[in-house]
Design an enzyme around this catalytic site. Sequence first.
Site, PDB file in Angstrom:
ATOM      1  N   HIS A   1       0.821  -1.212   0.000  1.00 27.06           N
ATOM      2  CA  HIS A   1       0.000   0.000   0.000  1.00 27.06           C
ATOM      3  C   HIS A   1       0.858   1.266   0.000  1.00 27.06           C
ATOM      4  O   HIS A   1       0.554   2.228  -0.701  1.00 27.06           O
ATOM      5  CB  HIS A   1      -0.898  -0.009   1.238  1.00 27.06           C
ATOM      6  CG  HIS A   1      -1.970   1.022   1.209  1.00 27.06           C
ATOM      7  ND1 HIS A   1      -3.109   0.872   0.463  1.00 27.06           N
ATOM      8  CD2 HIS A   1      -2.068   2.212   1.836  1.00 27.06           C
ATOM      9  CE1 HIS A   1      -3.872   1.932   0.640  1.00 27.06           C
ATOM     10  NE2 HIS A   1      -3.272   2.767   1.457  1.00 27.06           N
TER      11      HIS A   1
ATOM     12  N   TYR B   1       4.289   0.508  -3.015  1.00 24.88           N
ATOM     13  CA  TYR B   1       4.028   0.203  -4.425  1.00 24.88           C
ATOM     14  C   TYR B   1       5.069  -0.756  -4.985  1.00 24.88           C
ATOM     15  O   TYR B   1       5.443  -0.671  -6.145  1.00 24.88           O
ATOM     16  CB  TYR B   1       4.012   1.498  -5.253  1.00 24.88           C
ATOM     17  CG  TYR B   1       2.789   2.339  -4.989  1.00 24.88           C
ATOM     18  CD1 TYR B   1       1.699   2.284  -5.833  1.00 24.88           C
ATOM     19  CD2 TYR B   1       2.714   3.159  -3.878  1.00 24.88           C
ATOM     20  CE1 TYR B   1       0.563   3.033  -5.585  1.00 24.88           C
ATOM     21  CE2 TYR B   1       1.591   3.904  -3.611  1.00 24.88           C
ATOM     22  CZ  TYR B   1       0.512   3.849  -4.470  1.00 24.88           C
ATOM     23  OH  TYR B   1      -0.604   4.590  -4.210  1.00 24.88           O
TER      24      TYR B   1
ATOM     25  N   GLY C   1      -2.567   9.016  -9.024  1.00 24.09           N
ATOM     26  CA  GLY C   1      -3.528   7.942  -8.890  1.00 24.09           C
ATOM     27  C   GLY C   1      -3.249   7.091  -7.691  1.00 24.09           C
ATOM     28  O   GLY C   1      -2.672   7.559  -6.704  1.00 24.09           O
TER      29      GLY C   1
ATOM     30  N   HIS D   1     -10.579   2.662  -1.304  1.00 21.90           N
ATOM     31  CA  HIS D   1     -10.717   2.307   0.109  1.00 21.90           C
ATOM     32  C   HIS D   1     -11.457   0.977   0.168  1.00 21.90           C
ATOM     33  O   HIS D   1     -12.402   0.792   0.941  1.00 21.90           O
ATOM     34  CB  HIS D   1     -11.440   3.410   0.893  1.00 21.90           C
ATOM     35  CG  HIS D   1     -10.808   3.694   2.214  1.00 21.90           C
ATOM     36  ND1 HIS D   1     -11.521   3.958   3.353  1.00 21.90           N
ATOM     37  CD2 HIS D   1      -9.506   3.729   2.586  1.00 21.90           C
ATOM     38  CE1 HIS D   1     -10.689   4.178   4.357  1.00 21.90           C
ATOM     39  NE2 HIS D   1      -9.472   4.033   3.921  1.00 21.90           N
TER      40      HIS D   1
ATOM     41  N   SER E   1      -4.558  -0.511  -5.936  1.00 17.31           N
ATOM     42  CA  SER E   1      -5.100  -1.409  -4.919  1.00 17.31           C
ATOM     43  C   SER E   1      -4.975  -2.837  -5.425  1.00 17.31           C
ATOM     44  O   SER E   1      -5.673  -3.232  -6.375  1.00 17.31           O
ATOM     45  CB  SER E   1      -6.567  -1.077  -4.643  1.00 17.31           C
ATOM     46  OG  SER E   1      -7.138  -2.070  -3.806  1.00 17.31           O
TER      47      SER E   1
ATOM     48  N   GLN F   1      -8.354   9.409  11.724  1.00 11.72           N
ATOM     49  CA  GLN F   1      -8.685  10.278  10.600  1.00 11.72           C
ATOM     50  C   GLN F   1      -8.565  11.755  10.960  1.00 11.72           C
ATOM     51  O   GLN F   1      -8.335  12.103  12.116  1.00 11.72           O
ATOM     52  CB  GLN F   1     -10.118   9.987  10.144  1.00 11.72           C
ATOM     53  CG  GLN F   1     -10.332   8.547   9.737  1.00 11.72           C
ATOM     54  CD  GLN F   1      -9.613   8.226   8.456  1.00 11.72           C
ATOM     55  OE1 GLN F   1      -9.877   8.823   7.414  1.00 11.72           O
ATOM     56  NE2 GLN F   1      -8.660   7.320   8.519  1.00 11.72           N
TER      57      GLN F   1
ATOM     58  N   LYS G   1      -7.339  13.574  -7.907  1.00  9.57           N
ATOM     59  CA  LYS G   1      -6.780  12.249  -7.678  1.00  9.57           C
ATOM     60  C   LYS G   1      -7.910  11.293  -7.325  1.00  9.57           C
ATOM     61  O   LYS G   1      -8.913  11.702  -6.742  1.00  9.57           O
ATOM     62  CB  LYS G   1      -5.774  12.288  -6.524  1.00  9.57           C
ATOM     63  CG  LYS G   1      -5.097  10.959  -6.265  1.00  9.57           C
ATOM     64  CD  LYS G   1      -4.143  11.052  -5.100  1.00  9.57           C
ATOM     65  CE  LYS G   1      -3.544   9.687  -4.844  1.00  9.57           C
ATOM     66  NZ  LYS G   1      -2.834   9.640  -3.567  1.00  9.57           N
TER      67      LYS G   1
ATOM     68  N   ASP H   1      -0.980  15.276   4.393  1.00  8.82           N
ATOM     69  CA  ASP H   1      -2.090  14.657   5.119  1.00  8.82           C
ATOM     70  C   ASP H   1      -1.601  13.389   5.804  1.00  8.82           C
ATOM     71  O   ASP H   1      -0.588  12.816   5.431  1.00  8.82           O
ATOM     72  CB  ASP H   1      -3.217  14.295   4.157  1.00  8.82           C
ATOM     73  CG  ASP H   1      -2.778  13.234   3.169  1.00  8.82           C
ATOM     74  OD1 ASP H   1      -1.974  13.575   2.284  1.00  8.82           O
ATOM     75  OD2 ASP H   1      -3.208  12.070   3.303  1.00  8.82           O
TER      76      ASP H   1
ATOM     77  N   GLU I   1      -4.000   5.214  12.446  1.00  9.57           N
ATOM     78  CA  GLU I   1      -4.620   5.812  11.257  1.00  9.57           C
ATOM     79  C   GLU I   1      -5.862   6.611  11.634  1.00  9.57           C
ATOM     80  O   GLU I   1      -6.827   6.693  10.876  1.00  9.57           O
ATOM     81  CB  GLU I   1      -4.915   4.728  10.224  1.00  9.57           C
ATOM     82  CG  GLU I   1      -3.629   4.212   9.603  1.00  9.57           C
ATOM     83  CD  GLU I   1      -3.824   3.108   8.576  1.00  9.57           C
ATOM     84  OE1 GLU I   1      -4.939   2.562   8.471  1.00  9.57           O
ATOM     85  OE2 GLU I   1      -2.843   2.804   7.876  1.00  9.57           O
TER      86      GLU I   1
END
Lengths: 221, 77, 77, 739
Positions: free
Chosen positions: D50, D53, D539, D96, D542, D316, D92, D270, D314
């Site tokens: 994830h 890559y 992009g 999920h 997944s 949010q 983008k 982020d 993680e």
Amino acid sequence: MKFGVISFPGSCDDSDALSACRRVGEAVQLWHADHDLAGVDAVVVPGGFSYGDYLRAGAIARFAPIMNEVIEFARAGGYVMGICNGFQVCCEAGLLPGALLTNVSRRFVFRQVRVRVLGEPTAFTGTLERGAELSIPVKHTTGRYFAPRATLARLHAAGQVVLSYAPGENPNGSLDDIAGVVNEAGNVFGLMPHPEHAVDELTGSTDGLSLFASLAAAAAA
Amino acid sequence: MKARVLVRPKAGILDPQGAAVERALPALGFEGVRDVRVGRLIELEVADPARLEEMCERLLANPLIEDYEVLLEGAGG
Amino acid sequence: MKARVLVRPKAGILDPQGAAVERALPALGFEGVRDVRVGRLIELEVADPARLEEMCERLLANPLIEDYEVLLEGAGG
Amino acid sequence: MSAVGSIPGVEQAIALGLTEAEYELVVASLDGRAPNEVELAMFSLLWSEHCSYKHSKKLLRTLPSSGGRLVLGPGENAGAVDVGGGLAVAFKVESHNHPSAVEPFQGAATGVGGILRDIFAVGARPIAVLDSLRFGELDSERSRYLLEHAVAGIGHYGNSIGVPTVGGEVYFEAPYEHNCLINAMCVGLIETERLIRSAASGPGNLLVLFGASTGRDGIGGASVLASAELGEGDEAKRPSVQIGDPFAEKKLMLCSLDLLERGLLVALQDLGAAGLTSAAAEMASKGAVGVDIDVARVPLREEGMEPFEIMVSESQERMLCVIEPEALEAVLGVCEHWETAASVIGEVTASGLVRVLDSDTLVGEMPVAALVDDCPLYDLDPRAPLEPIYGAPQRVLDSSGEEDPGETLLALLRSPNIADRLPLFEQYDPVVQSRTVRRPGQSDAAVLALPARGQERPGIAVAIDGNGRRVAADPYRGTIEAVLECAANLACAGAEPLGLTNCLNFGNPEKPHIAWQLSESVRGLADACRAIGVPVVGGNVSLYNEGAEGPIYPTPVIGLVGELPDVRRAGALGFCSEGDRIALVGPFAPEIAGSELARLGGRELPGSLGELDIPRVLAAQRVVREGVRSGSLSSAHDIAEGGLAVALAECCLAGGLGAEIALDDTVKPLRALFGEGGGGFVVSGGEGALRALGGGGVSVRIVGSVSGERLTIWSGDARIELSLERMREAHGALRALFD
Ligand SMILES: Nc1ncnc2c1ncn2[C@@H]1O[C@H](COP(=O)(O)OP(=O)(O)O)[C@@H](O)[C@H]1O
Ligand SMILES: [Mg+2]
């Protein structure tokens, strides 16, 4: 003539309302934490999800510092228009009768609906013919207007129901197809449809403009 | 002190959530369920329970459309 | 039999509503309130209370993120 | 180093998703020292598929990612293109999928939250969201559950935060039954010179974490989850579901944009997958600096969190920024105004290391390069499958379709892949922000007005597309088709593509046939981008979307942003004036194989798709685009699922007008009516205007007129005659799911 548009944390349609107001008059933003209304002639409580709509739509926003000023302003006859979340806030604040409940569908609904102008001209519908039909979008999860039967009877009798969904258009299960009501004195107006999203052909319709124009005229008078 | 506030739609007011649950249950093989009402539960730690009533009236519930009930820890339900 | 199901966000799971209420209360002059959690109250009439557990697991609560508690009429809270 | 804490072994490393060989590499990159708990947690996440890559990076490098109007390319949180007037559009698409399979409402909601943050992380104000969804067949209760909750989750987040959801797509196919796809795209607007990067710089500068407090959300969540096939293990991963708080994100967004406006930020990033770990390491790596982070200074939502938990949480609605020490007071002031908590959690160093402290104790120390660059990149071992990978779809239509073409058309209109999406997208607010000139259902692409320039009313059009079944049949041509169809959608709105984003949703790339799908698809994507002359601005990938039941259809989801000179002339898909002539434009060579009709008939996927004559397809798109822009066309719609007959029905229903059509019988009726294959458009307008489209190698066949309240189609001796009412009733099939 000067509008004031309130921004609460979580308001979404505040800038849309500002630009709609500016098509018919001056407009300034009013911050939720402010303690004065900057001398505006009319207040717009805009749509969105103030405080995330947590607990109950409008329940927390109703206690924002600026709302004390709005309540005083309204009691003194000042013009207040509550749109969608703003309608919920005004009901919670006791400026308008009734309450807004979860849509019968239990879901958020966006829809361009036809609404009818009812009753005698008010400060918000003065430039419109009685029975005029407007195409304006609704977008909400909590828009089902409710008031006890006795109250409803009083509202109808006193001509306080000024906007209703055209037959077959009721998107949320509101009693008597009610889309918008004014208070007894006629200076506070709450509606679920979003007239600020019907002020430009390019983005759908201009039917909402007349509500802002009516208000501007009344407030200037 | 730990307190629980139970908020429910007033009798006579249409409760779509409750109706949906009631519709869904038989499909899952749960028969014989009636009068389902869906409301809100608020749990909180309060220094002064005496003020809960007022909190409910002003913020936690909307008396026009909702009934509420306060349960105090240990005070039973 | 009349039953009440109290559904609340699991401990540790973020509860934005509870946090919002907790932040709002002091502004209304309600001090000393902590650990506010906002959940759901489901009241229902059941023929067979023995199946309530299962109903909660399958429909009334989302066991991934919610705890639940069943209160039976008269059985106290 | 003096790092305290237990020293896990290789077993834990493997449990965290690293291979034994990767673990050895980690040890080597730490000069032979075994990583402690904190370090291993950070390595295992950053080296997960994830974040790293590792199975796709080499392929991604083959995509054209420069030129055209690109102003910010892959590598940043989102890419951007110049739209004139000093403005840029950042966009983008991101997946999920796995979190949504676990908890669809929160998974979809936080998916939207995550892509929104990627957009405002580059400084752009989000102005639109689009969603791309894939579920199993609707006769499955689980699919209906996932659909209902995922749509509600997307609406919940987008509606509450005040960003319009203006478009999307959804398909229902058996291979997605156990691996639904939830992809979300966000589009943002920004003054080009305000675009901000994520590279940390300036040793001594401060790291400020702002937004929500940190809890155990998603620990062992997205990163690890998204790097392993969903299996029995799921239960264990469940307690860490992330809950989205759009109200917190709205304040976070306004706060971030305000900080930028005031020029208070050196860099912005982020927190997404792998939370603080990924954000800090990426920022340090891009700026070729080091960072010190003190976990004791991170505001926590829960008691007793371990340093490693804080580093990988993680939770949010959080952002990390780099500021100059002098700016601190001002920054905290802005955050306070937006009711957004902020704390200094560390600083930029010249060390080239990520150092994690717990107050005065050093609990982790790793070279930035080791974390970010040393993760091995794997070569794929692509091999075309010898047998079909996918079984035939389940048959729902017993007739071949020939007997009664009218009934066949109704069956297609009823098909979940074609039926009206209104019951879904009416749960989304498409108009907030007052820019939306074309909403869902009005045109093939959403159209958004940009700020007026004098008398000019420029705008952009956005669309998202990707038919996995056709890519499964032919990964290379299927992907080209997807890009060209997306461009066709823009053409129908009158827009010309400026930039492309994509999300590559595939199965397990370690399997040769999946590797083949992936590399063929990326080859098609690259060729298609060159053909339409747009860069890939960014992009997401997944992988491992498969389980015991097999892989999903290979699903490259394509997002395009294009420009229109004048939104007053934006195209519409519905027939709008009685008497208009109707033409079929473009090199349309319909085939039943691989079509929606073939699916309903339970037919196997074909081994390949017909080749598209790309230059002629682009020529057709050009004339349609010009026709829309000049106002000479009343309507334009591209022919896709269900073929020409469905396209005509959609034009009738959207406009509330009927049509009379006569097709010459050069091709077999069934193929002419329901066959699929890119390149075709249905347009309406005056006879002269339609004829004017011809020439220049573009075929234009006038096939009928707009008239009355029924659709009548003659094709050879086959005849369809249906009232708008009957078509509308069939087209409304999805409504029942939401009653
Ligand atoms: N399929 C793809 N095509 C082009 N660029 C991609 C693709 N997938 C990922 N990227 C780029 O790789 C970088 C890292 O992606 P990602 O980890 O998803 O970023 P983030 O963590 O900000 O979401 C981003 O710049 C993204 O645009
Ligand atoms: Mg990012």
